[in-house]
Design a protein around this motif. Structure first.
Motif, PDB file in Angstrom:
ATOM      1  N   SER A   1       0.856  -1.182   0.000  1.00  0.00           N
ATOM      2  CA  SER A   1       0.000   0.000   0.000  1.00  0.00           C
ATOM      3  C   SER A   1       0.893   1.233   0.000  1.00  0.00           C
ATOM      4  O   SER A   1       1.509   1.556   1.016  1.00  0.00           O
ATOM      5  CB  SER A   1      -0.901   0.003   1.236  1.00  0.00           C
ATOM      6  OG  SER A   1      -1.592   1.233   1.362  1.00  0.00           O
TER       7      SER A   1
ATOM      8  N   LEU B   1       3.890  -0.606   3.665  1.00  0.00           N
ATOM      9  CA  LEU B   1       3.063   0.587   3.783  1.00  0.00           C
ATOM     10  C   LEU B   1       3.965   1.804   3.668  1.00  0.00           C
ATOM     11  O   LEU B   1       5.068   1.839   4.241  1.00  0.00           O
ATOM     12  CB  LEU B   1       2.316   0.627   5.121  1.00  0.00           C
ATOM     13  CG  LEU B   1       1.360  -0.531   5.425  1.00  0.00           C
ATOM     14  CD1 LEU B   1       2.097  -1.674   6.119  1.00  0.00           C
ATOM     15  CD2 LEU B   1       0.215  -0.063   6.310  1.00  0.00           C
TER      16      LEU B   1
ATOM     17  N   THR C   1      -2.004   4.854   9.265  1.00  0.00           N
ATOM     18  CA  THR C   1      -1.073   3.954   8.578  1.00  0.00           C
ATOM     19  C   THR C   1      -0.192   3.236   9.581  1.00  0.00           C
ATOM     20  O   THR C   1       0.034   2.016   9.480  1.00  0.00           O
ATOM     21  CB  THR C   1      -0.226   4.738   7.565  1.00  0.00           C
ATOM     22  OG1 THR C   1      -1.105   5.400   6.638  1.00  0.00           O
ATOM     23  CG2 THR C   1       0.704   3.810   6.801  1.00  0.00           C
TER      24      THR C   1
END
Length: 233
Positions: A143, A171, A192
Motif C-alpha cells: 500500500s 506501507l 497507517t
C-alpha cells in the motif's frame, strides 16, 4: 528491464501482463490496480531499482471511487464523486476472472506463480490491504500512500481476523500527507502506523516508509519501491 507483454480486456478492465524476457519457471506475480496508464512506468522503476524478477499484472479502466472503496463513505474532498463501496464486487472479478486469465497467459510462456501479491496507490493501497481481510488469494500486499484515513477502516481491520495474514506487508506515505486541514486526511499517518502495527501483531513481516513530499510526488517510484520490497526475499 526488458519485458514480454500481453494485453487483454475482461469485463471492461484492460489487463497488461509483463514478465522478464526469457524467464521461465516460478516467479512472483504481483497484481497492480492502476488509476491510469498500464503500469509501464512502475515496471521501468522496478528495473532501475534492480528488483528481483517478477511478473507484473496491471489492471486499468477501474471505476476508482466505486471499485477501490470497501463501503460507502464521505469523499475526501468536495470535488470527488461519492465513494460507492463496490470493492467486494470488483475483488470477486479480480480473483475469479482476472487472476486466472492472467496466469493462464503466463503459463503459456512457461511462468507459474511462486506467490501472488497485490499492490496499489492511494485508494488502491487501501484496497490492497482490505483484500487481506477478504480472501486468501494474495500472499503479500503493498500500500503506497494508501487511503487508510478512510472512515471506518481501522475499526473494521481491528474487529476481525484477516482471511490470510500477508507474509510481507509494505506501507508508505509522503512526509507531508498528514499536514492538511482536511478532516479525513490529517489522520493518515496515525492510521497507517496503526495498520502496520495491527498487521505485525497478526504475524506479518511489515515495513513503513516515509517518502519526501505530498501525496502526488514520485508516485511510480513509490509504488515500485513497495513492490520491490515484497520481492526482496
Amino acid at each position: 528491464m526488458g519485458a514480454s507483454e500481453e494485453v487483454f480486456v475482461i469485463d471492461g478492465n484492460t489487463v497488461t501482463v509483463r514478465a522478464p524476457e526469457g524467464k521461465k519457471g516460478a516467479l512472483p506475480v504481483v497484481y497492480l490496480n492502476v488509476f491510469q496508464g498500464d503500469g509501464a512506468e512502475v515496471w521501468e522503476r522496478l528495473g532501475e531499482l534492480d528488483c528481483a524478477p517478477l511478473a507484473l499484472v496491471a489492471v486499468g479502466d477501474i471505476a476508482w471511487e466505486r471499485d477501490m472503496t470497501p463501503w460507502p463513505a464521505e469523499p475526501a474532498t468536495r470535488n470527488e464523486p461519492p465513494y460507492e463501496g463496490g470493492a467486494t464486487s470488483y475483488l470477486q472479478k479480480l480473483v475469479g476472472k482476472i487472476v486466472p486469465a492472467a496466469e493462464e497467459r503466463l503459463a503459456g510462456g512457461g511462468i507459474t506463480a511462486a506467490w501472488r501479491g497485490i499492490a496499489g496507490y492511494s485508494l488502491a493501497g487501501l484496497f490492497s490491504l482490505w483484500s487481506c481481510w477478504q480472501t486468501d488469494a494474495f500472499a503479500r500486499a503493498a500500500s503506497a500512500s494508501g487511503s487508510l484515513w478512510y472512515e471506518g477502516w481501522l475499526d473494521y481491520a481491528a474487529g476481525r481476523e484477516p482471511a490470510r495474514v500477508p507474509e510481507r506487508a509494505y506501507l508508505s506515505l509522503g512526509s507531508k500527507e498528514h499536514r492538511t486541514p482536511n478532516r479525513l486526511m490529517r489522520v493518515v499517518r496515525d492510521a497507517t502506523r496503526a495498520t502496520e502495527a495491527l498487521l505485525a501483531e497478526h504475524g506479518a513481516d511489515t515495513v513503513f516508509e516515509l517518502n519526501p513530499g505530498n501525496h502526488f510526488a514520485q508516485t511510480d517510484l513509490r509504488m515500485a519501491r513497495g513492490i520491490a520490497w515484497l520481492c526482496g526475499r
